[in-house]
Each structure stands twice: as C-alpha cells, then as structure tokens.
Design a protein around this motif. Structure first.
Motif, PDB file in Angstrom:
ATOM      1  N   GLN A  81     -55.024   8.556 -10.333  1.00 49.49           N
ATOM      2  CA  GLN A  81     -54.669   7.641  -9.441  1.00 49.49           C
ATOM      3  C   GLN A  81     -53.448   8.395  -7.913  1.00 49.49           C
ATOM      4  O   GLN A  81     -53.910   7.700  -6.966  1.00 49.49           O
ATOM      5  CB  GLN A  81     -54.636   6.192  -9.413  1.00 49.49           C
ATOM      6  N   ASN A  82     -52.910   8.445  -8.562  1.00 48.94           N
ATOM      7  CA  ASN A  82     -51.681   8.703  -7.205  1.00 48.94           C
ATOM      8  C   ASN A  82     -51.404  10.414  -6.821  1.00 48.94           C
ATOM      9  O   ASN A  82     -50.758  10.501  -6.539  1.00 48.94           O
ATOM     10  CB  ASN A  82     -50.214   8.819  -8.640  1.00 48.94           C
ATOM     11  N   VAL A  83     -52.382  11.060  -7.292  1.00 43.69           N
ATOM     12  CA  VAL A  83     -52.309  12.918  -6.680  1.00 43.69           C
ATOM     13  C   VAL A  83     -54.148  12.937  -5.519  1.00 43.69           C
ATOM     14  O   VAL A  83     -54.861  11.786  -6.133  1.00 43.69           O
ATOM     15  CB  VAL A  83     -52.492  13.965  -7.467  1.00 43.69           C
ATOM     16  N   LEU A  84     -53.414  13.326  -4.855  1.00 46.23           N
ATOM     17  CA  LEU A  84     -54.657  14.249  -4.036  1.00 46.23           C
ATOM     18  C   LEU A  84     -54.641  15.750  -4.246  1.00 46.23           C
ATOM     19  O   LEU A  84     -54.089  16.079  -4.148  1.00 46.23           O
ATOM     20  CB  LEU A  84     -53.988  14.231  -2.757  1.00 46.23           C
ATOM     21  N   PHE A  85     -56.394  15.815  -5.057  1.00 44.56           N
ATOM     22  CA  PHE A  85     -55.870  17.148  -5.184  1.00 44.56           C
ATOM     23  C   PHE A  85     -57.251  17.597  -3.939  1.00 44.56           C
ATOM     24  O   PHE A  85     -58.262  17.230  -3.385  1.00 44.56           O
ATOM     25  CB  PHE A  85     -57.105  17.484  -6.210  1.00 44.56           C
ATOM     26  N   VAL A  86     -56.321  18.785  -2.850  1.00 45.65           N
ATOM     27  CA  VAL A  86     -56.985  19.509  -1.839  1.00 45.65           C
ATOM     28  C   VAL A  86     -57.901  20.983  -2.303  1.00 45.65           C
ATOM     29  O   VAL A  86     -57.262  21.750  -3.134  1.00 45.65           O
ATOM     30  CB  VAL A  86     -55.907  20.198  -1.372  1.00 45.65           C
ATOM     31  N   TRP A  87     -59.066  20.671  -2.437  1.00 45.53           N
ATOM     32  CA  TRP A  87     -60.177  21.614  -2.802  1.00 45.53           C
ATOM     33  C   TRP A  87     -60.289  22.945  -1.968  1.00 45.53           C
ATOM     34  O   TRP A  87     -60.293  23.808  -2.668  1.00 45.53           O
ATOM     35  CB  TRP A  87     -61.287  20.845  -3.062  1.00 45.53           C
ATOM     36  N   ASP A 112     -55.522   4.292   4.689  1.00 44.47           N
ATOM     37  CA  ASP A 112     -55.067   3.569   3.596  1.00 44.47           C
ATOM     38  C   ASP A 112     -55.371   3.369   1.946  1.00 44.47           C
ATOM     39  O   ASP A 112     -54.852   3.372   1.287  1.00 44.47           O
ATOM     40  CB  ASP A 112     -55.661   2.109   3.467  1.00 44.47           C
ATOM     41  N   GLU A 113     -56.386   5.013   2.245  1.00 46.60           N
ATOM     42  CA  GLU A 113     -57.316   4.973   0.869  1.00 46.60           C
ATOM     43  C   GLU A 113     -55.826   6.216   0.023  1.00 46.60           C
ATOM     44  O   GLU A 113     -56.810   6.143  -1.284  1.00 46.60           O
ATOM     45  CB  GLU A 113     -58.688   5.466   0.669  1.00 46.60           C
ATOM     46  N   CYS A 114     -55.370   6.267   0.833  1.00 52.39           N
ATOM     47  CA  CYS A 114     -54.391   7.956   0.123  1.00 52.39           C
ATOM     48  C   CYS A 114     -53.001   6.906  -0.249  1.00 52.39           C
ATOM     49  O   CYS A 114     -52.081   7.530  -0.062  1.00 52.39           O
ATOM     50  CB  CYS A 114     -54.451   8.207   0.566  1.00 52.39           C
ATOM     51  N   ALA A 115     -52.886   5.360  -0.138  1.00 48.81           N
ATOM     52  CA  ALA A 115     -51.869   4.803  -0.547  1.00 48.81           C
ATOM     53  C   ALA A 115     -51.105   5.043  -1.178  1.00 48.81           C
ATOM     54  O   ALA A 115     -49.983   5.028  -1.940  1.00 48.81           O
ATOM     55  CB  ALA A 115     -51.775   3.548  -0.503  1.00 48.81           C
ATOM     56  N   THR A 116     -51.987   5.342  -2.361  1.00 42.76           N
ATOM     57  CA  THR A 116     -50.915   6.064  -4.157  1.00 42.76           C
ATOM     58  C   THR A 116     -51.278   7.041  -4.820  1.00 42.76           C
ATOM     59  O   THR A 116     -50.084   7.139  -5.171  1.00 42.76           O
ATOM     60  CB  THR A 116     -51.646   4.998  -5.314  1.00 42.76           C
TER      61      THR A 116
END
Length: 178
Positions: A81-87, A112-116
């Motif tokens: 939940q603390n990672v944004l994976f860029v595809w 806000d969806e990337c707050a974590t």
C-alpha cells in the motif's frame, strides 16, 4: 489592429495540456496512443479500458486540443500500500519536450488516493533511455534515492522473447517532497 503573437515557449505549450483522471471513453484512445509510442508494449483495448476505469485513481490522462497526448497507467499493489507501481508512461511526439511525463507523475502523487505512497516502482528495459532519463530526473529533482535490480529476467520470465525488465525503485519519500 495588431495580431497578438501566440506564446510558443515549452511552458506556454505545457499550459495548454489538461491533466485529469481517465474515464471509460478513453480506453480506445489510450490504445491508439500506446500504439503510436514505440517501444511501449501494446495491451488489449479491454486492458486499456480497465486501466481507465478500475485504476483511474492512479492513472492520469493528458489532453491537448481535444487529443489524448499523454497517459500514465499505475496502481497500488494490494500487498504494498506504500508503493505506486507505474506500468506505462506514454507521451505523444507532439507533446514531447514539455516535461509532461514528470508533470503527470507528480499529478498522481498529489492525489488523496496516494496519501500512503512512499515509493515509486517501475520496470524498464535496459535500452529505454527516455524512461530511465525521465524517472531519474524526477527523483533527482526531488532528492529521492533510487535503486535498481533485474525484476523479470529475459530467459527465466520471457523465454528469451523479451529483454530483461529492471525494477527502478524511487524513495522512500513523504508526500510533501514528492
């Protein structure tokens, strides 16, 4: 009467680009954009529709003069939940040179969806200099650490049919400096 001269500087042109969350109607447009942005791998239109709907909160669409000229598809992995994976990052040639890819990435991180989110991860083939340059520049400008390692091996995962995919990890960072 004097004609007003149009500002054609990269910043003025970048201001002509609108960023927003994608919608279902963008699926076919995204498919076309990806096909025009080699060397990106094309997915099915159905996959692109899912990116534009199920993953809209972590994707961004960029429009200029009514055309889809940029798109980042990403997601937050269920067990990270603390990672944004860029595809994928796609920027049409008519929108290049304006810093659009970095602007789109920053737009997603501000939501806000990337707050974590404390890390950005992406996979890149060794020869994709444009992607390496964009992500490293994004990290450097924000003083974020990076690390890299082979994530998907050509022989082991792709039966030799595709190049290695290196994982680039940016972070940790907090939302304020992203």
């Amino acid at each position: 009467m004097l004609a007003e001269k149009k500002d054609t500087t990269p910043q003025a042109q970048a201001d002509d680009i609108t960023l927003r969350k994608p919608e279902s109607q963008d699926g076919a447009r995204l498919h076309k954009l990806i096909s025009e942005c080699k060397p990106l791998d094309e997915n099915s239109t159905y996959c692109n529709l899912l990116q534009c709907t199920h993953f809209a909160d972590t994707c961004v669409a960029a429009e200029m003069d009514g055309d889809l000229v940029g798109f980042i598809s990403g997601y937050i992995p269920p067990k990270q939940q603390n990672v944004l994976f860029v595809w994928q990052v796609a920027v049409h040639e008519k929108a290049r040179g304006k810093g659009l890819a970095k602007r789109m990435l920053a737009e997603i991180l501000e939501r806000d969806e990337c707050a974590t989110v404390q890390f950005i991860e992406t996979t890149i083939t060794p020869d994709n200099e444009a992607s390496w340059g964009m992500f490293r520049s994004f990290a450097y400008a924000r003083r974020m650490p990076t690390e890299e390692f082979i994530f998907f091996d050509s022989r082991l995962h792709f039966a030799g049919e595709h190049k290695d995919e290196h994982l680039l990890r940016i972070g940790p960072f907090n939302r304020d400096n992203a």
